[in-house]
Design an enzyme around this catalytic site. Structure first.
Site, mmCIF file in Angstrom:
data_model
loop_
_atom_site.group_PDB
_atom_site.id
_atom_site.type_symbol
_atom_site.label_atom_id
_atom_site.label_comp_id
_atom_site.label_asym_id
_atom_site.label_seq_id
_atom_site.Cartn_x
_atom_site.Cartn_y
_atom_site.Cartn_z
ATOM 1 N N HIS A 21 1.021 -1.423 -0.061
ATOM 2 C CA HIS A 21 -0.098 -0.100 0.033
ATOM 3 C C HIS A 21 0.800 1.368 0.028
ATOM 4 O O HIS A 21 1.969 1.283 0.493
ATOM 5 C CB HIS A 21 -1.081 -0.106 1.203
ATOM 6 C CG HIS A 21 -0.134 -0.161 2.328
ATOM 7 N ND1 HIS A 21 0.071 -1.481 3.195
ATOM 8 C CD2 HIS A 21 0.215 0.709 3.407
ATOM 9 C CE1 HIS A 21 0.724 -1.215 4.184
ATOM 10 N NE2 HIS A 21 0.686 -0.076 4.495
ATOM 11 N N HIS A 46 1.046 5.305 1.170
ATOM 12 C CA HIS A 46 0.862 6.200 2.002
ATOM 13 C C HIS A 46 0.724 7.340 1.290
ATOM 14 O O HIS A 46 2.013 7.717 0.622
ATOM 15 C CB HIS A 46 1.697 6.369 3.339
ATOM 16 C CG HIS A 46 1.185 5.206 4.304
ATOM 17 N ND1 HIS A 46 0.534 5.161 5.567
ATOM 18 C CD2 HIS A 46 2.083 3.938 4.237
ATOM 19 C CE1 HIS A 46 0.722 4.138 6.011
ATOM 20 N NE2 HIS A 46 1.569 3.335 5.375
HETATM 21 P P1 AMP Z 1 1.543 0.239 7.447
HETATM 22 O O1 AMP Z 1 2.069 0.648 8.593
HETATM 23 O O2 AMP Z 1 2.750 0.960 6.567
HETATM 24 O O3 AMP Z 1 1.503 -1.131 7.149
HETATM 25 O O4 AMP Z 1 0.203 1.085 7.232
HETATM 26 C C1 AMP Z 1 -0.910 0.403 7.388
HETATM 27 C C2 AMP Z 1 -1.797 1.411 7.869
HETATM 28 O O5 AMP Z 1 -3.205 0.839 7.797
HETATM 29 C C3 AMP Z 1 -1.740 2.068 9.060
HETATM 30 O O6 AMP Z 1 -1.060 3.379 9.044
HETATM 31 C C4 AMP Z 1 -3.099 1.865 9.813
HETATM 32 O O7 AMP Z 1 -3.350 2.986 10.727
HETATM 33 C C5 AMP Z 1 -4.028 1.608 8.667
HETATM 34 N N1 AMP Z 1 -5.174 0.845 9.164
HETATM 35 C C6 AMP Z 1 -5.137 -0.406 9.626
HETATM 36 N N2 AMP Z 1 -6.333 -0.739 9.870
HETATM 37 C C7 AMP Z 1 -7.180 0.314 9.208
HETATM 38 C C8 AMP Z 1 -8.476 0.229 9.020
HETATM 39 N N3 AMP Z 1 -9.438 -0.633 9.463
HETATM 40 N N4 AMP Z 1 -9.146 1.364 8.252
HETATM 41 C C9 AMP Z 1 -8.157 2.407 7.922
HETATM 42 N N5 AMP Z 1 -6.824 2.279 8.209
HETATM 43 C C10 AMP Z 1 -6.170 1.161 8.758
#
Ligand code: AMP
Length: 163
Positions: free
Chosen positions: A149, A151
């Site tokens: 993903h 950001h």
């Molecule tokens: P990473 O830490 O780069 O893997 O990013 C994963 C992101 O997903 C984090 O910033 C979380 O805050 C976000 N995240 C996890 N669960 C959810 C959710 N249910 N809805 C929206 N964002 C989420």
């Protein structure tokens, strides 16, 4: 008759031995990542479904901001900036992280970046004339969700380099 039985028996044993041998060799290649250069190899996806799959399936609600047939973008639940959007491929294509990318992922990676760029221009989402666009790769580098993903962060000044 007896001779025939022995021959059939030894043929079955040989096939079984050969089959086990081939399976062992293929598994060794697989574990060693030697399939990775083969077309479509990266699309094998052995990782279990995770939170983003549940969001795509509608089992977990998320605040989606953009969607097309291949890509979904939604607001990060734990926003690290006034504007914080996650962009990811609906089908993971084996990409639990970017380091698994190979030539067959060029199309989806391009789509992700084009979507991220459009989001970074979206004033309604809180973006202005700057954005930090980041891919965390690996748990030691901030990646918590093993589904590639991007950001897209904005709405405030960002500091570089990251800690
Ligand atoms: P990473 O830490 O780069 O893997 O990013 C994963 C992101 O997903 C984090 O910033 C979380 O805050 C976000 N995240 C996890 N669960 C959810 C959710 N249910 N809805 C929206 N964002 C989420």
């Amino acid at each position: 008759m007896c001779v025939l039985y022995i021959n059939v028996h030894s043929i079955v044993l040989s096939i079984s031995f050969l089959s086990n041998h081939i399976s062992g060799v293929l598994k060794g290649w697989d574990d060693g990542g030697r399939w990775d250069t083969i077309f479509l190899a990266g699309q094998r996806d052995k990782d279990p479904p995770i939170i983003f799959d549940k969001i795509i399936a509608g089992e977990i609600l998320a605040d989606a901001v953009r969607e097309n047939e291949r890509v979904l973008a939604f607001k990060d639940i734990n926003s690290a900036a006034p504007a914080h959007i996650l962009v990811f491929p609906k089908d993971r294509y084996g990409l639990s992280n970017l380091r698994k990318a190979s030539a067959e992922h060029i199309d989806i990676l391009g789509r992700l970046l084009v979507a991220a760029g459009k989001i970074a221009n979206d004033e309604i989402l809180g973006f202005g004339d700057r954005a930090l666009i980041v891919i965390n790769d690996g748990s030691d580098c901030g990646q918590g969700v093993p589904h590639l993903h991007v950001h897209v962060l904005g709405g405030r000044k960002m500091i570089w380099p990251p800690g």
